[in-house]
Design an enzyme around this catalytic site. Sequence first.
Site, PDB file in Angstrom:
ATOM      1  N   ALA A  12       9.849 132.239  42.695  1.00  0.00           N
ATOM      2  CA  ALA A  12       8.895 131.291  42.575  1.00  0.00           C
ATOM      3  C   ALA A  12       8.932 130.452  43.747  1.00  0.00           C
ATOM      4  O   ALA A  12       7.618 130.042  44.520  1.00  0.00           O
ATOM      5  CB  ALA A  12       9.070 130.458  41.370  1.00  0.00           C
ATOM      6  N   GLU A  36      15.054 138.964  49.623  1.00  0.00           N
ATOM      7  CA  GLU A  36      15.255 138.873  48.410  1.00  0.00           C
ATOM      8  C   GLU A  36      16.506 139.805  47.999  1.00  0.00           C
ATOM      9  O   GLU A  36      16.074 141.057  48.531  1.00  0.00           O
ATOM     10  CB  GLU A  36      13.947 139.205  47.791  1.00  0.00           C
ATOM     11  CG  GLU A  36      14.023 139.444  46.069  1.00  0.00           C
ATOM     12  CD  GLU A  36      15.269 138.401  45.376  1.00  0.00           C
ATOM     13  OE1 GLU A  36      15.881 138.768  44.594  1.00  0.00           O
ATOM     14  OE2 GLU A  36      14.737 137.368  45.628  1.00  0.00           O
ATOM     15  N   SER A  42       8.607 137.538  43.470  1.00  0.00           N
ATOM     16  CA  SER A  42       7.644 136.804  42.780  1.00  0.00           C
ATOM     17  C   SER A  42       6.937 137.157  41.403  1.00  0.00           C
ATOM     18  O   SER A  42       6.010 137.685  41.162  1.00  0.00           O
ATOM     19  CB  SER A  42       6.374 137.132  43.734  1.00  0.00           C
ATOM     20  OG  SER A  42       5.297 136.343  43.464  1.00  0.00           O
ATOM     21  N   CYS A  46      10.485 133.782  33.337  1.00  0.00           N
ATOM     22  CA  CYS A  46      10.563 133.267  32.018  1.00  0.00           C
ATOM     23  C   CYS A  46       9.824 134.122  31.048  1.00  0.00           C
ATOM     24  O   CYS A  46      10.020 133.895  29.803  1.00  0.00           O
ATOM     25  CB  CYS A  46       9.657 131.789  31.770  1.00  0.00           C
ATOM     26  SG  CYS A  46      10.451 130.468  32.910  1.00  0.00           S
ATOM     27  N   ASP A 287      15.450 126.128  41.813  1.00  0.00           N
ATOM     28  CA  ASP A 287      16.604 125.903  41.047  1.00  0.00           C
ATOM     29  C   ASP A 287      17.927 125.494  41.577  1.00  0.00           C
ATOM     30  O   ASP A 287      18.691 124.973  41.153  1.00  0.00           O
ATOM     31  CB  ASP A 287      17.046 126.993  40.001  1.00  0.00           C
ATOM     32  CG  ASP A 287      15.684 127.355  38.934  1.00  0.00           C
ATOM     33  OD1 ASP A 287      14.985 126.894  38.808  1.00  0.00           O
ATOM     34  OD2 ASP A 287      15.938 128.525  38.583  1.00  0.00           O
ATOM     35  N   LYS A 365       7.045 113.328   9.904  1.00  0.00           N
ATOM     36  CA  LYS A 365       6.691 114.625   9.284  1.00  0.00           C
ATOM     37  C   LYS A 365       4.832 114.680   9.224  1.00  0.00           C
ATOM     38  O   LYS A 365       4.703 113.665   8.543  1.00  0.00           O
ATOM     39  CB  LYS A 365       7.416 114.885   7.955  1.00  0.00           C
ATOM     40  CG  LYS A 365       6.982 116.374   7.428  1.00  0.00           C
ATOM     41  CD  LYS A 365       7.476 116.512   5.980  1.00  0.00           C
ATOM     42  CE  LYS A 365       9.204 116.552   6.051  1.00  0.00           C
ATOM     43  NZ  LYS A 365       9.621 116.641   4.746  1.00  0.00           N
ATOM     44  N   TYR A 430     -10.315 115.591  17.874  1.00  0.00           N
ATOM     45  CA  TYR A 430     -10.047 115.882  16.299  1.00  0.00           C
ATOM     46  C   TYR A 430     -11.170 116.724  15.759  1.00  0.00           C
ATOM     47  O   TYR A 430     -12.545 117.047  15.979  1.00  0.00           O
ATOM     48  CB  TYR A 430     -10.152 114.432  15.514  1.00  0.00           C
ATOM     49  CG  TYR A 430     -10.365 115.038  14.202  1.00  0.00           C
ATOM     50  CD1 TYR A 430      -9.412 115.573  13.356  1.00  0.00           C
ATOM     51  CD2 TYR A 430     -11.517 114.396  13.450  1.00  0.00           C
ATOM     52  CE1 TYR A 430      -9.709 115.895  12.038  1.00  0.00           C
ATOM     53  CE2 TYR A 430     -12.015 115.024  12.252  1.00  0.00           C
ATOM     54  CZ  TYR A 430     -10.863 115.415  11.367  1.00  0.00           C
ATOM     55  OH  TYR A 430     -10.968 115.858  10.048  1.00  0.00           O
ATOM     56  N   TRP A 438      -5.661 111.726  12.023  1.00  0.00           N
ATOM     57  CA  TRP A 438      -4.698 111.179  12.808  1.00  0.00           C
ATOM     58  C   TRP A 438      -3.878 112.208  13.198  1.00  0.00           C
ATOM     59  O   TRP A 438      -3.176 112.772  12.697  1.00  0.00           O
ATOM     60  CB  TRP A 438      -3.765 110.150  11.992  1.00  0.00           C
ATOM     61  CG  TRP A 438      -4.504 108.657  11.694  1.00  0.00           C
ATOM     62  CD1 TRP A 438      -5.416 108.344  10.696  1.00  0.00           C
ATOM     63  CD2 TRP A 438      -4.345 107.701  12.678  1.00  0.00           C
ATOM     64  NE1 TRP A 438      -5.742 107.097  10.758  1.00  0.00           N
ATOM     65  CE2 TRP A 438      -5.271 106.776  12.010  1.00  0.00           C
ATOM     66  CE3 TRP A 438      -3.883 107.419  13.738  1.00  0.00           C
ATOM     67  CZ2 TRP A 438      -5.288 105.195  12.629  1.00  0.00           C
ATOM     68  CZ3 TRP A 438      -3.936 106.163  14.419  1.00  0.00           C
ATOM     69  CH2 TRP A 438      -4.530 105.169  13.817  1.00  0.00           C
ATOM     70  N   ARG A 446       2.117 105.211  16.136  1.00  0.00           N
ATOM     71  CA  ARG A 446       2.112 104.242  15.379  1.00  0.00           C
ATOM     72  C   ARG A 446       3.172 103.739  14.607  1.00  0.00           C
ATOM     73  O   ARG A 446       3.556 102.560  14.711  1.00  0.00           O
ATOM     74  CB  ARG A 446       0.919 104.342  14.439  1.00  0.00           C
ATOM     75  CG  ARG A 446       0.445 103.040  13.699  1.00  0.00           C
ATOM     76  CD  ARG A 446      -0.789 103.790  12.554  1.00  0.00           C
ATOM     77  NE  ARG A 446      -0.051 104.444  11.512  1.00  0.00           N
ATOM     78  CZ  ARG A 446      -0.624 105.416  10.887  1.00  0.00           C
ATOM     79  NH1 ARG A 446      -1.816 105.836  11.254  1.00  0.00           N
ATOM     80  NH2 ARG A 446      -0.234 105.945   9.747  1.00  0.00           N
TER      81      ARG A 446
END
Length: 459
Positions: A12, A36, A42, A46, A287, A365, A430, A438, A446
């Site tokens: 990467a 390499e 390349s 992940c 890394d 929750k 929403y 919410w 909140r």
Amino acid sequence: MTERLVVIGGDAAGMSAASQARNRRDSDDLRIVAFEKGEHASYSACGIPYLVGGQVPDAQALIARRPEVFRDELDIDLRLRSEVTEIDLDRRTVAVCDHRDGRRYREPFDQLVIATGGLPHRPDLPGAKAGGVYGVQTLDDGVALLRALETGRPRSAVVVGAGYIGLEMAEALLRRGLEVSLVDAGEQPMGTLDPDMGSLISDALRALGVKVVLGESVEGFSESGGRVTAVHTGSRSMQADLVVLGLGTSPNTALAEAAGVPVGDTSGIRTDRRMRTAIEGIWAAGDCVETFHLVSRRPVAIALGTHANKQGRVVGINIGGGYAGFPGVVGTAVSKICEYEVARTGLTTAEAAEAGFETVEETVKSSTRAGYYPGAREMRTKMIADRRTGRLLGAQIIGQEGAAKRIDTLAVAVWHEMTVEEMTGLDLSYAPPFAPVWDPVLIAARKTAERVERLGGQG
């Protein structure tokens, strides 16, 4: 005169740097050679757990750009199975071993990019080198493990290490039908989470049929005929037809250190904001470097492909004559074990205390969708705020489908130093298929803001 750029590491960071430099300078102006040591360059490291688990059809699907693309379209001389064994800063050369034919030679450079990645932790224990003990650091490692699963038909596996890679590999092996045990020396999986959130992962793993062994260190491996047969802790032995090591990585800086390139307290290579080392013409990314945490204001070494790609891009732009900087990180990460999603950003409670903050925490929750809409799943959101100002310092999420990517909203809030009170007014989308009226992020903000106010902080 044509300038010579050498890149050590073909994944990467390294290939992002090479590609960006080529986009800004043609081959008459800048000759680029990239080394390499593995068979592939390349690629998405992940994606390896999903290759092993069968969601990705083959290794080629993980390769972003094939070697011929770099050579033919970008005029980047990418040399696979070519390992750099020494950096000579006085002579401005690197020593190279071509593993295809054993040839050794030196390659000169005017500018050098060190993108040597991370070094996986492999325990120095009896039997650790037995056949059937696998790491999953590179695509070559993933291909080897996949071949063992397909040809050896193992029935039991032990995953050592309960971090991101360990969890993802446990899922991959479950998908392959193996009996899976997960062992870690820590008291909870995912040590990058607070204990109350990590315990939820333990419960989820056990519900999936994983044998979870926590608080026990692996002391050795039994083998027969050169192949692993069991994993031993101080308290038990676990049968294993194969073992997967997920013990994390550390910056791979041996070449840099031997050459005299400075490294930091994290063992990563020190760079400035433009990814320059302290030595003229020497750059580093990925890394193998240390970076700056924007919340703790301390150096950290975090191995993630997202950072590696961005840092490589910064290097390439700067070598190409432009100006770019890498500001730092806030520690955002996400993972998954079967239907359970896990995410975090910013600091944990312990990390915040270590950085000198007095904190307020709140765990809420909630539901991923409107409760009446089909497919709504439970999720928990934890927020950590500065007790005095209400500034969001970190957040963690555990839930099922639709939960974890909400961490991105929280990461932006951490990045911009928003308070939890400011977050309650965020204009989030929403509709019942996507969120309750919410959103869980707003509910948690909140509740945390109310707690800050009760304890005498903001407001």
